[in-house]
Enzyme design. Structure first.
Site, PDB file in Angstrom:
ATOM      1  N   ARG A 124     -21.212  -0.924  -5.689  1.00 22.30           N
ATOM      2  CA  ARG A 124     -22.043  -1.985  -5.799  1.00 22.30           C
ATOM      3  C   ARG A 124     -21.589  -3.050  -4.763  1.00 22.30           C
ATOM      4  O   ARG A 124     -20.436  -3.166  -4.631  1.00 22.30           O
ATOM      5  CB  ARG A 124     -22.186  -2.296  -7.197  1.00 22.30           C
ATOM      6  CG  ARG A 124     -22.787  -1.214  -8.145  1.00 22.30           C
ATOM      7  CD  ARG A 124     -22.620  -1.741  -9.550  1.00 22.30           C
ATOM      8  NE  ARG A 124     -23.436  -0.520 -10.464  1.00 22.30           N
ATOM      9  CZ  ARG A 124     -22.629   0.065 -11.053  1.00 22.30           C
ATOM     10  NH1 ARG A 124     -21.338   0.496 -10.736  1.00 22.30           N
ATOM     11  NH2 ARG A 124     -23.228   1.353 -11.744  1.00 22.30           N
ATOM     12  N   LYS A 148     -18.877  -1.649 -13.545  1.00 28.15           N
ATOM     13  CA  LYS A 148     -19.718  -2.385 -14.617  1.00 28.15           C
ATOM     14  C   LYS A 148     -18.722  -1.863 -15.855  1.00 28.15           C
ATOM     15  O   LYS A 148     -18.527  -1.051 -16.455  1.00 28.15           O
ATOM     16  CB  LYS A 148     -21.013  -1.981 -14.812  1.00 28.15           C
ATOM     17  CG  LYS A 148     -21.885  -2.839 -13.820  1.00 28.15           C
ATOM     18  CD  LYS A 148     -23.290  -2.461 -14.163  1.00 28.15           C
ATOM     19  CE  LYS A 148     -24.230  -3.325 -13.224  1.00 28.15           C
ATOM     20  NZ  LYS A 148     -25.661  -2.871 -13.601  1.00 28.15           N
ATOM     21  N   ARG A 158     -26.547   1.349  -0.942  1.00 29.30           N
ATOM     22  CA  ARG A 158     -26.246   2.107  -2.017  1.00 29.30           C
ATOM     23  C   ARG A 158     -27.449   3.012  -2.204  1.00 29.30           C
ATOM     24  O   ARG A 158     -26.980   4.385  -2.256  1.00 29.30           O
ATOM     25  CB  ARG A 158     -26.098   1.169  -3.358  1.00 29.30           C
ATOM     26  CG  ARG A 158     -25.849   1.891  -4.442  1.00 29.30           C
ATOM     27  CD  ARG A 158     -25.536   0.925  -5.637  1.00 29.30           C
ATOM     28  NE  ARG A 158     -25.379   1.395  -7.005  1.00 29.30           N
ATOM     29  CZ  ARG A 158     -24.399   2.039  -7.721  1.00 29.30           C
ATOM     30  NH1 ARG A 158     -23.280   2.077  -7.001  1.00 29.30           N
ATOM     31  NH2 ARG A 158     -24.368   2.597  -8.836  1.00 29.30           N
TER      32      ARG A 158
END
Length: 356
Positions: free
Chosen positions: A210, A234, A309
């Site tokens: 990311r 995350k 990505r």
């Protein structure tokens, strides 16, 4: 938005908020939520609280004075009125005649409010060890998702991916052809950051990380011998991510000029740097987004780092036909998110139709 300006804006919004939102903000910093996410959420809270006052639901004089009981006592009908307000309010964009905000914006607003309500009704501990209240009206409000099959979404995304040999063609274009049309002044700026820009693009295309994960990389996080980077996913989890070998020369070239070009000292630990008036800083997400958009638009079509990505994920699935492998590479706990890539790589289905 540059980090300094982002933090400045966050402080500006925080100064307007009631105490329970400030508690929520502090709690989410420890998760950690990104500053960008928290900034977007604070914007949504300001919009919502202003509506509470303007509609007469709250008799507070300002946002900071809104009582937590107001949130506890909100009815489903109140929340539906707010959603209707979002749909029908005059657009703030003077160039558009469209009324209201998009469904995507409405979903983002509801997501922000759901997060706040979950904190207040489940996560926080008051003096008695219990949440501030238990009634979560947001659980009764559903979001409307865009109706689109995976196949339709895949076909739309596919046009914005650099698949097959286009991955290397894109890198080659930035390295050897982009500068041809530049003015002498523009070339000077391009040459200063050429190695860094190529290294960032190569890293994104070879790992599928990311944007936030790439921005937060430090020098210690990269191992070129093993072609592995350590990232913070995350939720704050650390993960080791493999990179395709084609990225090695671009990363090596950048690292060979990094210290001298960007005047980096021992304390400058960030992998990717920018330099202004002799002071090196960690590059921010906005700068990378603009950089990727600039090069990609000149090459073929304007894309975002997230499309790079998607490019890696699609190429990896095409080579392995393994959703498990792709989900691990992207840092997803489930293969459900990777269903999209099975629809992008649908040559077998098309070939079968051609043979009918």
């Amino acid at each position: 938005m540059k980090r300094e300006l982002l933090l400045e804006k966050i402080e500006e919004y925080k100064s307007l908020m009631p105490w329970f939102v400030l508690e929520y903000y502090q709690s989410k910093l420890s998760v950690p939520y990104s500053f960008t996410t928290l900034y977007e959420y604070l914007k949504e809270y300001k919009r919502f609280f202003n509506w509470l006052i303007d509609s007469g639901i709250s008799d507070a004089d300002d946002i900071a004075s809104i009582h937590i009981k107001t949130l506890e006592n909100l009815t489903k009908k109140d929340m539906e009125s707010f959603v209707l307000y979002l749909r029908e309010r005059p657009s703030l964009n003077t160039y558009s005649k469209k009324q209201g905000v998009s469904q995507t914006t409405i979903n983002r607003t509801l997501s922000a409010l759901s997060s706040l309500y979950k904190y207040l009704t489940e996560e926080v501990e008051g003096p008695d060890g219990e949440p501030y209240f238990y009634r979560n009206v947001m659980k009764k409000i559903s979001t409307k998702k865009k109706k689109e099959t995976l196949a339709a979404r895949a076909e739309n995304i596919k046009q914005k991916l650099f698949l097959g040999d286009e991955t290397m063609k894109f890198l080659d274009y930035v390295e050897n052809e982009y500068e041809v049309k530049l003015s002498n002044r523009a070339k000077s700026s391009f040459y200063k950051n050429k190695e860094r820009d190529l290294a960032i693009i190569a890293l994104l295309l070879s790992s599928g990380v990311r944007l936030s994960e790439a921005v937060n990389l430090d020098l210690k996080d990269i191992n070129l011998k093993r072609m592995v980077i350590d990232v913070t996913r995350k939720g704050g989890q650390r993960d080791s991510v493999n990179m395709a070998s084609f990225a090695r020369p671009y990363l090596e070239n950048y690292l060979s000029i990094r210290n001298k070009r960007y005047k980096a000292e021992k304390q400058d630990v960030a992998l990717f740097l920018t330099e202004y008036r002799g002071v090196p800083n960690r590059i921010d997400a906005s700068s990378i987004e603009k950089m990727v958009a600039k090069y990609s638009q000149d090459f073929k079509i304007r894309v975002t780092p997230h499309k790079l990505r998607h490019t890696l994920a699609t190429r990896l699935y095409d080579a392995t036909k393994s959703q498990v492998l792709v989900s691990h590479q992207l840092g997803h706990a489930s293969t459900q998110v990777t269903d999209l890539y099975t629809h992008i790589v649908n040559d077998e289905q098309k070939n079968a139709l051609d043979n009918l």
